[in-house]
Design an enzyme around this catalytic site. Structure first.
Site, PDB file in Angstrom:
ATOM      1  N   ILE A 110       2.862   7.009  -1.621  1.00 24.15           N
ATOM      2  CA  ILE A 110       4.068   7.805  -1.869  1.00 24.15           C
ATOM      3  C   ILE A 110       4.073   8.341  -3.295  1.00 24.15           C
ATOM      4  CG2 ILE A 110       6.585   7.675  -2.048  1.00 24.15           C
ATOM      5  CD1 ILE A 110       6.418   5.550   0.246  1.00 24.15           C
ATOM      6  N   VAL A 139       0.831  -1.202   0.000  1.00 20.37           N
ATOM      7  CA  VAL A 139       0.000   0.000   0.000  1.00 20.37           C
ATOM      8  C   VAL A 139       0.866   1.252   0.000  1.00 20.37           C
ATOM      9  CG1 VAL A 139      -1.759   1.304   1.265  1.00 20.37           C
ATOM     10  CG2 VAL A 139      -1.907  -1.186   1.147  1.00 20.37           C
ATOM     11  N   CYS A 140       1.990   1.200   0.706  1.00 23.19           N
ATOM     12  CA  CYS A 140       2.832   2.389   0.875  1.00 23.19           C
ATOM     13  C   CYS A 140       3.264   3.041  -0.449  1.00 23.19           C
ATOM     14  CB  CYS A 140       4.054   2.059   1.723  1.00 23.19           C
ATOM     15  SG  CYS A 140       3.637   1.555   3.409  1.00 23.19           S
ATOM     16  N   PRO A 141       3.730   2.270  -1.445  1.00 22.94           N
ATOM     17  CA  PRO A 141       4.132   2.952  -2.677  1.00 22.94           C
ATOM     18  C   PRO A 141       2.983   3.632  -3.402  1.00 22.94           C
ATOM     19  CG  PRO A 141       4.219   0.565  -2.951  1.00 22.94           C
ATOM     20  CD  PRO A 141       4.055   0.839  -1.485  1.00 22.94           C
TER      21      PRO A 141
END
Length: 209
Positions: free
Chosen positions: A55, A50-52
């Site tokens: 970002i 999920v993080c990318p």
């Protein structure tokens, strides 16, 4: 979890990667005081799923933040070397190459702890030794900090739940509108829409329309 709205944002000096490939030793949010609003957000870890998406979504809208004179800064409990490595990998291969705003290294967990988003806590075991209970990573916390260094908005999501960059921009617009005009922004307010002067008559008039 700490409620930081209305309080000074915790300051720090640490290592970070800027411009996608440069490691700096003494990055601090203090450089923006008096100059820019700041969107400071935490994500759980590098090389995740999920993080990318978050970002890269911030990078894709970075021009919108810049035209509002807002600095975007990301942070996780990974090292500066982990950030740097992830930034060199193509997005098609699971990396975040092309992201240019700063990514702060919080390898000690102290920044996440000071912002109240660390998913766990330090404690002592029966032998009096310091141990960590929980997951040593950050929840998806986001803090909108004004030019005086005061937190004006915060939101914290659990790790599986990605955030909305458009909602972050909406909150930036609402804060900057209030700072310029002194009027307050009602539910779902967007730039160009009617705001409210804080009197009982004006509120009643707004609600009746």
């Amino acid at each position: 979890m700490s409620i930081l709205v209305g309080k000074k944002a915790p300051m720090f000096t640490t290592k970070a990667v800027v411009d996608g490939d440069k490691i700096v030793e003494d990055f601090s949010l203090e450089q923006y005081i008096g100059e820019k609003h700041v969107v400071f957000f935490f994500y759980p870890a590098d090389f995740t799923f999920v993080c990318p998406t978050e970002i890269i979504a911030f990078q894709n809208k970075i021009a919108e933040f810049e035209k509002r004179n807002v600095a975007v800064v990301g942070c996780s409990v990974d090292s500066e070397f982990s950030h740097w490595k992830w930034l060199q990998i193509e997005q098609s291969d699971g990396g975040i190459k092309g992201v240019k705003y700063p990514l702060v290294a919080d390898a000690s967990n102290s920044i996440a702890e000071n912002y109240g988003v660390l998913a766990g806590e330090y404690d002592y075991n029966e032998n009096g030794e310091i141990i960590f209970k929980g997951q040593p990573a950050a929840y998806r916390g986001l803090f909108l900090i004004d030019k005086e260094g005061v937190v004006r908005h915060q939101v914290v999501n659990d790790m599986p739940l990605g955030r909305s960059v458009d909602e972050t921009l909406r909150m930036v617009d609402a804060l900057q509108f209030h700072e310029r005009h002194g009027e307050v922004c009602p539910a779902d307010w967007h730039e160009g829409e009617k705001a409210i002067i804080e009197t009982q008559d004006s509120i009643a008039s707004y609600l009746s329309n």
